[in-house]
Write an enzyme that holds these catalytic residues in place. Sequence first.
Site, PDB file in Angstrom:
ATOM      1  N   GLY A  64      -6.401 -12.184  32.350  1.00 34.37           N
ATOM      2  CA  GLY A  64      -7.345 -13.250  32.037  1.00 34.37           C
ATOM      3  C   GLY A  64      -8.756 -12.741  31.846  1.00 34.37           C
ATOM      4  O   GLY A  64      -9.598 -13.413  31.253  1.00 34.37           O
ATOM      5  N   ASN A  65      -9.034 -11.524  32.360  1.00 37.70           N
ATOM      6  CA  ASN A  65     -10.338 -10.899  32.132  1.00 37.70           C
ATOM      7  C   ASN A  65     -10.439 -10.288  30.737  1.00 37.70           C
ATOM      8  O   ASN A  65     -11.542  -9.954  30.282  1.00 37.70           O
ATOM      9  CB  ASN A  65     -10.617  -9.788  33.148  1.00 37.70           C
ATOM     10  N   SER A  66      -9.316 -10.126  30.063  1.00 43.45           N
ATOM     11  CA  SER A  66      -9.316  -9.486  28.751  1.00 43.45           C
ATOM     12  C   SER A  66     -10.274 -10.182  27.799  1.00 43.45           C
ATOM     13  O   SER A  66     -10.246 -11.409  27.651  1.00 43.45           O
ATOM     14  CB  SER A  66      -7.913  -9.507  28.144  1.00 43.45           C
ATOM     15  N   HIS A 121      -5.714  -9.069  21.372  1.00 47.01           N
ATOM     16  CA  HIS A 121      -4.469  -9.517  21.999  1.00 47.01           C
ATOM     17  C   HIS A 121      -4.618 -10.867  22.701  1.00 47.01           C
ATOM     18  O   HIS A 121      -3.622 -11.504  23.035  1.00 47.01           O
ATOM     19  CB  HIS A 121      -3.926  -8.456  22.962  1.00 47.01           C
ATOM     20  N   ASP A 165      -8.424  -3.335  19.247  1.00 47.06           N
ATOM     21  CA  ASP A 165      -8.080  -4.535  20.012  1.00 47.06           C
ATOM     22  C   ASP A 165      -9.283  -5.455  20.172  1.00 47.06           C
ATOM     23  O   ASP A 165      -9.538  -5.992  21.252  1.00 47.06           O
ATOM     24  CB  ASP A 165      -7.513  -4.177  21.389  1.00 47.06           C
ATOM     25  N   GLY A 208     -10.249  11.626   4.581  1.00 46.57           N
ATOM     26  CA  GLY A 208      -9.122  11.944   3.713  1.00 46.57           C
ATOM     27  C   GLY A 208      -8.391  13.214   4.086  1.00 46.57           C
ATOM     28  O   GLY A 208      -7.961  13.975   3.202  1.00 46.57           O
ATOM     29  N   VAL A 209      -8.227  13.459   5.378  1.00 41.63           N
ATOM     30  CA  VAL A 209      -7.480  14.635   5.831  1.00 41.63           C
ATOM     31  C   VAL A 209      -6.483  14.229   6.899  1.00 41.63           C
ATOM     32  O   VAL A 209      -6.651  13.209   7.564  1.00 41.63           O
ATOM     33  CB  VAL A 209      -8.418  15.729   6.406  1.00 41.63           C
TER      34      VAL A 209
END
Length: 506
Positions: free
Chosen positions: A222-224, A120, A150, A280-281
């Site tokens: 801003g820490n992201s 993001h 993310d 695949g379930v």
Amino acid sequence: MALKTRSNVAHAALALAVSLSLGAGPLAVPARAEVKPAGPESVADLAEGLLDAVVNISTSQNVKSDDKAPMPQVPEGSPFQDFFDEFFKGEDGSNQPQTVNSLGSGFVIDPKGFIATNNHVIEGADDIEVNFANGSKLKAKLVGTDPKTDLALLKVEPKAPLKAVPFGDSRTMRIGDWVMAIGNPFGLGGSVTVGIISARGRNINAGPYDNFIQTDAAINRGNSGGPLFNMKGEVIGINTAIISPSGGSIGIGFSVPTELAENIFLQLRDYGETRRGWLGVRIQPVTDDIAGSLGMTETKGALVAGVIKGGPVDNGSIMTGDVIVRFDGKDVHEMRDLPRVVAESPVGKAVDVVLLRGGKEMTVKITLGRLEDGEKQADPADEATPDEGTAEEGTAPDTEEQALPKNIETVLGMGIGDLDEDARKTFNIVESVKGVVITEVAPGSAAAERGIVPGDVIVEVGQEAVTTAEEVKSRVAKLKSEDRRNVLMMVSNRSGALRYITVRID
């Protein structure tokens, strides 16, 4: 003389106190417990060696203005007319594109210039610039992204090898361990904060693989994308989200653990994309009622609600109604554990899957496919993303005034009938669905509480297939005679998506 007497008394009292503290006599007083410091004495040396590897990420995105959008109107000849024309219009008189800027954090994981951050932080960016602690700046290109976790990987071209930081093992971290975050909060680069791990395994509904580390180390906007370090200077998390009514830190921050993130970054570096394992379930949670209906002594595991056609287990190795309790040596305590451990497994790996079928535990060997391929081939009736959750709850179909199915019966607050061609047309049910159609649901009934709607189809009752309304009634009556409190049913919606539900026997 009085002063001397007091001194003697004081010395005597001191001697008595010392003898008591040393355990002399029956009135021994325990020594004062050692008081440990409230936190690390200092993280200055640790931070000094890491700051150069943490970067600030600046992005810009060109947003074209809508020519049809209303513009401020100023009187002809106004002294502000030139200002508005320059700001809102280009030389050709059209609306001028606007630039949106944002800031985030990241960290160097490879001296050659690979930089980890959040998706993001860079999503939709037309230009990405990396600012280093020494003031230098480099343009970055996007290597790859993984929106499900993310995460994103960038690449810069440095003239000399960069300072990089190593990944640590987040699985060894305990609640209460000290951690340190470095990042770019509110554009203030190189900010260091310290706290502890407040919780592990948090699910905040951010994605299908939520397993966040919660920390009270101050994390702000801003820490992201910045790193969360252990006290060895190893990255054990990528700071991603906060809970904050005010927009600032209130001591509840979340980091993607490296047990999940490290492999994602390596895949993005090597392939430019993710390559996740795929079983695949379609799965759903095992509730207390479902566990009781299946004869389980413990509520755990992931209930298989459907098998994806053409998937790795579309060979009978895993069947609907199975409960997966262990995958490749890892316990599946609840439904959301399974998608994560499957996705972390290499494509093509043969793994042992422990499951419960018919009340008995058994082990099957499965060779994993690739999730990204499975998403492309999944049938519309299946979940949008296989291995990641339950089928949709039923929704009432739009129906015209047509003849309802014949042989209508009533059971558990539901009107049920045979699924003939008239019923398919009435409720728009696809040909692949087999079973007994639900024609009506009494308001406030046990069936209504479970989200059953007209047009749903009963496929199984008590893990036995049903094809007629009479079979449904007889199976329910049998379970009631056995003093069962709930009936376990497999129900399909009109498009074929299956789900297990339990309906209370009144």
